[in-house]
Design a protein around this motif. Structure first.
Motif, PDB file in Angstrom:
ATOM      1  N   GLN A   1       8.235 -19.324   2.241  1.00  0.00           N
ATOM      2  CA  GLN A   1       9.361 -19.812   1.456  1.00  0.00           C
ATOM      3  C   GLN A   1       9.366 -19.319   0.009  1.00  0.00           C
ATOM      4  O   GLN A   1      10.362 -19.407  -0.675  1.00  0.00           O
ATOM      5  N   GLU A   2       8.267 -18.825  -0.482  1.00  0.00           N
ATOM      6  CA  GLU A   2       8.160 -18.348  -1.851  1.00  0.00           C
ATOM      7  C   GLU A   2       8.628 -16.896  -1.943  1.00  0.00           C
ATOM      8  O   GLU A   2       8.656 -16.192  -0.950  1.00  0.00           O
ATOM      9  N   LEU A   3       8.972 -16.439  -3.157  1.00  0.00           N
ATOM     10  CA  LEU A   3       9.334 -15.038  -3.348  1.00  0.00           C
ATOM     11  C   LEU A   3       8.130 -14.284  -3.896  1.00  0.00           C
ATOM     12  O   LEU A   3       7.412 -14.777  -4.762  1.00  0.00           O
ATOM     13  N   TYR A   4       7.919 -13.070  -3.386  1.00  0.00           N
ATOM     14  CA  TYR A   4       6.739 -12.290  -3.720  1.00  0.00           C
ATOM     15  C   TYR A   4       7.125 -10.894  -4.189  1.00  0.00           C
ATOM     16  O   TYR A   4       8.243 -10.440  -3.986  1.00  0.00           O
ATOM     17  N   THR A   5       6.166 -10.198  -4.787  1.00  0.00           N
ATOM     18  CA  THR A   5       6.331  -8.815  -5.198  1.00  0.00           C
ATOM     19  C   THR A   5       5.199  -7.988  -4.609  1.00  0.00           C
ATOM     20  O   THR A   5       4.265  -8.531  -4.001  1.00  0.00           O
ATOM     21  N   TYR A   6       5.264  -6.694  -4.843  1.00  0.00           N
ATOM     22  CA  TYR A   6       4.209  -5.807  -4.367  1.00  0.00           C
ATOM     23  C   TYR A   6       2.852  -6.175  -4.979  1.00  0.00           C
ATOM     24  O   TYR A   6       1.815  -6.008  -4.343  1.00  0.00           O
TER      25      TYR A   6
ATOM     26  N   ASP B   1       2.860   1.933   3.867  1.00  0.00           N
ATOM     27  CA  ASP B   1       3.735   1.169   2.975  1.00  0.00           C
ATOM     28  C   ASP B   1       4.851   2.017   2.396  1.00  0.00           C
ATOM     29  O   ASP B   1       4.608   3.083   1.826  1.00  0.00           O
ATOM     30  N   VAL B   2       6.068   1.514   2.532  1.00  0.00           N
ATOM     31  CA  VAL B   2       7.249   2.109   1.905  1.00  0.00           C
ATOM     32  C   VAL B   2       7.777   1.077   0.910  1.00  0.00           C
ATOM     33  O   VAL B   2       8.263   0.015   1.306  1.00  0.00           O
ATOM     34  N   ARG B   3       7.614   1.372  -0.377  1.00  0.00           N
ATOM     35  CA  ARG B   3       8.098   0.496  -1.437  1.00  0.00           C
ATOM     36  C   ARG B   3       9.518   0.909  -1.793  1.00  0.00           C
ATOM     37  O   ARG B   3       9.777   2.083  -2.045  1.00  0.00           O
ATOM     38  N   LEU B   4      10.414  -0.063  -1.802  1.00  0.00           N
ATOM     39  CA  LEU B   4      11.821   0.224  -2.073  1.00  0.00           C
ATOM     40  C   LEU B   4      12.253  -0.518  -3.339  1.00  0.00           C
ATOM     41  O   LEU B   4      12.725  -1.654  -3.280  1.00  0.00           O
ATOM     42  N   PRO B   5      12.076   0.131  -4.501  1.00  0.00           N
ATOM     43  CA  PRO B   5      12.456  -0.530  -5.761  1.00  0.00           C
ATOM     44  C   PRO B   5      13.975  -0.640  -5.887  1.00  0.00           C
ATOM     45  O   PRO B   5      14.717   0.169  -5.347  1.00  0.00           O
ATOM     46  N   ARG B   6      14.399  -1.657  -6.620  1.00  0.00           N
ATOM     47  CA  ARG B   6      15.836  -1.841  -6.884  1.00  0.00           C
ATOM     48  C   ARG B   6      16.311  -0.856  -7.941  1.00  0.00           C
ATOM     49  O   ARG B   6      17.399  -0.336  -7.861  1.00  0.00           O
ATOM     50  N   GLN B   7      15.506  -0.666  -8.977  1.00  0.00           N
ATOM     51  CA  GLN B   7      15.828   0.236 -10.083  1.00  0.00           C
ATOM     52  C   GLN B   7      14.608   1.110 -10.313  1.00  0.00           C
ATOM     53  O   GLN B   7      14.117   1.707  -9.396  1.00  0.00           O
ATOM     54  N   GLN B   8      14.123   1.109 -11.544  1.00  0.00           N
ATOM     55  CA  GLN B   8      12.928   1.874 -11.901  1.00  0.00           C
ATOM     56  C   GLN B   8      11.765   0.939 -12.237  1.00  0.00           C
ATOM     57  O   GLN B   8      10.849   1.327 -12.964  1.00  0.00           O
TER      58      GLN B   8
ATOM     59  N   VAL C   1       8.146  -4.575  -7.700  1.00  0.00           N
ATOM     60  CA  VAL C   1       8.952  -4.231  -6.515  1.00  0.00           C
ATOM     61  C   VAL C   1       8.884  -5.391  -5.521  1.00  0.00           C
ATOM     62  O   VAL C   1       7.803  -5.883  -5.196  1.00  0.00           O
ATOM     63  N   ASP C   2      10.057  -5.833  -5.037  1.00  0.00           N
ATOM     64  CA  ASP C   2      10.071  -6.986  -4.127  1.00  0.00           C
ATOM     65  C   ASP C   2      10.344  -6.620  -2.675  1.00  0.00           C
ATOM     66  O   ASP C   2      10.544  -7.498  -1.841  1.00  0.00           O
ATOM     67  N   THR C   3      10.343  -5.320  -2.361  1.00  0.00           N
ATOM     68  CA  THR C   3      10.562  -4.895  -0.978  1.00  0.00           C
ATOM     69  C   THR C   3       9.555  -3.808  -0.617  1.00  0.00           C
ATOM     70  O   THR C   3       9.538  -2.739  -1.233  1.00  0.00           O
ATOM     71  N   THR C   4       8.729  -4.127   0.374  1.00  0.00           N
ATOM     72  CA  THR C   4       7.750  -3.185   0.920  1.00  0.00           C
ATOM     73  C   THR C   4       7.768  -3.357   2.431  1.00  0.00           C
ATOM     74  O   THR C   4       7.515  -4.451   2.937  1.00  0.00           O
ATOM     75  N   VAL C   5       8.105  -2.291   3.139  1.00  0.00           N
ATOM     76  CA  VAL C   5       8.176  -2.339   4.599  1.00  0.00           C
ATOM     77  C   VAL C   5       7.216  -1.321   5.199  1.00  0.00           C
ATOM     78  O   VAL C   5       6.720  -0.429   4.510  1.00  0.00           O
TER      79      VAL C   5
ATOM     80  N   GLY D   1      10.338   4.766  -2.683  1.00  0.00           N
ATOM     81  CA  GLY D   1      11.692   5.272  -2.515  1.00  0.00           C
ATOM     82  C   GLY D   1      12.009   5.425  -1.041  1.00  0.00           C
ATOM     83  O   GLY D   1      11.134   5.295  -0.179  1.00  0.00           O
ATOM     84  N   ALA D   2      13.252   5.702  -0.757  1.00  0.00           N
ATOM     85  CA  ALA D   2      13.714   5.758   0.632  1.00  0.00           C
ATOM     86  C   ALA D   2      13.234   7.010   1.360  1.00  0.00           C
ATOM     87  O   ALA D   2      13.431   8.116   0.860  1.00  0.00           O
ATOM     88  N   PRO D   3      12.615   6.838   2.530  1.00  0.00           N
ATOM     89  CA  PRO D   3      12.358   8.001   3.381  1.00  0.00           C
ATOM     90  C   PRO D   3      13.690   8.611   3.814  1.00  0.00           C
ATOM     91  O   PRO D   3      14.735   7.957   3.766  1.00  0.00           O
ATOM     92  N   ASP D   4      13.653   9.854   4.267  1.00  0.00           N
ATOM     93  CA  ASP D   4      14.859  10.515   4.744  1.00  0.00           C
ATOM     94  C   ASP D   4      15.248  10.022   6.130  1.00  0.00           C
ATOM     95  O   ASP D   4      16.433   9.916   6.463  1.00  0.00           O
ATOM     96  N   TRP D   5      14.239   9.743   6.960  1.00  0.00           N
ATOM     97  CA  TRP D   5      14.475   9.338   8.352  1.00  0.00           C
ATOM     98  C   TRP D   5      13.470   8.252   8.686  1.00  0.00           C
ATOM     99  O   TRP D   5      12.282   8.374   8.377  1.00  0.00           O
ATOM    100  N   ILE D   6      13.962   7.183   9.292  1.00  0.00           N
ATOM    101  CA  ILE D   6      13.102   6.087   9.754  1.00  0.00           C
ATOM    102  C   ILE D   6      13.388   5.838  11.220  1.00  0.00           C
ATOM    103  O   ILE D   6      14.551   5.841  11.644  1.00  0.00           O
TER     104      ILE D   6
END
Length: 194
Positions: free
Chosen positions: A8-13, A70-77, A83-87, A107-112
């Motif tokens: 339920q909590e929000l996390y970062t990298y 790990d693929v970190r997907l930052p919102r900005q810089q 960073v709050d998204t790592t898949v 950053g975003a991979p080209d193909w997933i």
């Protein structure tokens, strides 16, 4: 991944990097999702796909990686610790080497490619599809080997995924980003896989 497995909590990298190594999590917009251990069949499929892609990309600038990666997907810089998204996609293909570091990819991979498991179907088809579109993943494949179908999303010039294309796995599937590469699904007929 059920809602009960969601914290339920929000996390970062920064938080994610401190969690025990034996536990597998993904963060999407700060929400942590527990990842189920993949089945043997799932791993067989990922290994075969990764092998075909690796053979094709040898000597080329693009490189495939398989989970856990790990693929970190930052919102900005923002810095990594913010960073709050790592898949951890089943397979990620990255063509910009500047996105790679010792932690994985920023950053975003080209193909997933995500290989559907019973516990991941909704996550792969809804939440991750929207996430990958938002971050600019050019080609997103959702493979369902047991039901023998492949859903392909391609990023349009407007930065949106159009209508998906649906293919059966009874014949090779051509990769939009690499038209000279066709994934051969014949390995699914092997008694060791199914």
């Amino acid at each position: 991944m059920s809602a009960a497995q969601q914290l339920q909590e929000l996390y970062t990298y920064a938080d994610y990097a401190k969690w025990p190594e034996g536990e597998h999590w993904e963060l999407i917009d700060g929400v942590a999702y527990a990842m189920a251990a993949p089945s043997r069949q799932h791993q067989d499929v990922v290994l075969e796909l990764g092998s075909q892609i690796l053979q094709h990309l040898r000597g080329k600038p693009c490189r495939p990686y398989v989970a856990p990666f790990d693929v970190r997907l930052p919102r900005q810089q923002e810095a990594d610790d913010k960073v709050d998204t790592t898949v951890q996609p089943d397979i990620s293909v990255i063509c910009e080497r500047s996105k790679l570091d010792d932690k994985g990819c920023r950053g975003a991979p080209d193909w997933i490619i995500e290989v559907v498991s019973p516990s991941s179907a909704i996550m792969d088809m809804e939440k991750k599809r929207r996430l990958y579109e938002r971050h600019g993943v050019k080609e997103y494949w959702i493979a369902h080997p047991s039901d023998r179908w492949l859903m392909v999303y391609t990023l349009g010039e407007d930065g949106k995924y159009g209508q998906f294309q649906l293919f059966g796995l009874d014949e090779p599937a051509t990769v939009g980003l690499f038209p000279e590469l066709s994934i051969d699904w014949a390995f699914l007929n092997d008694d060791q896989i199914g």
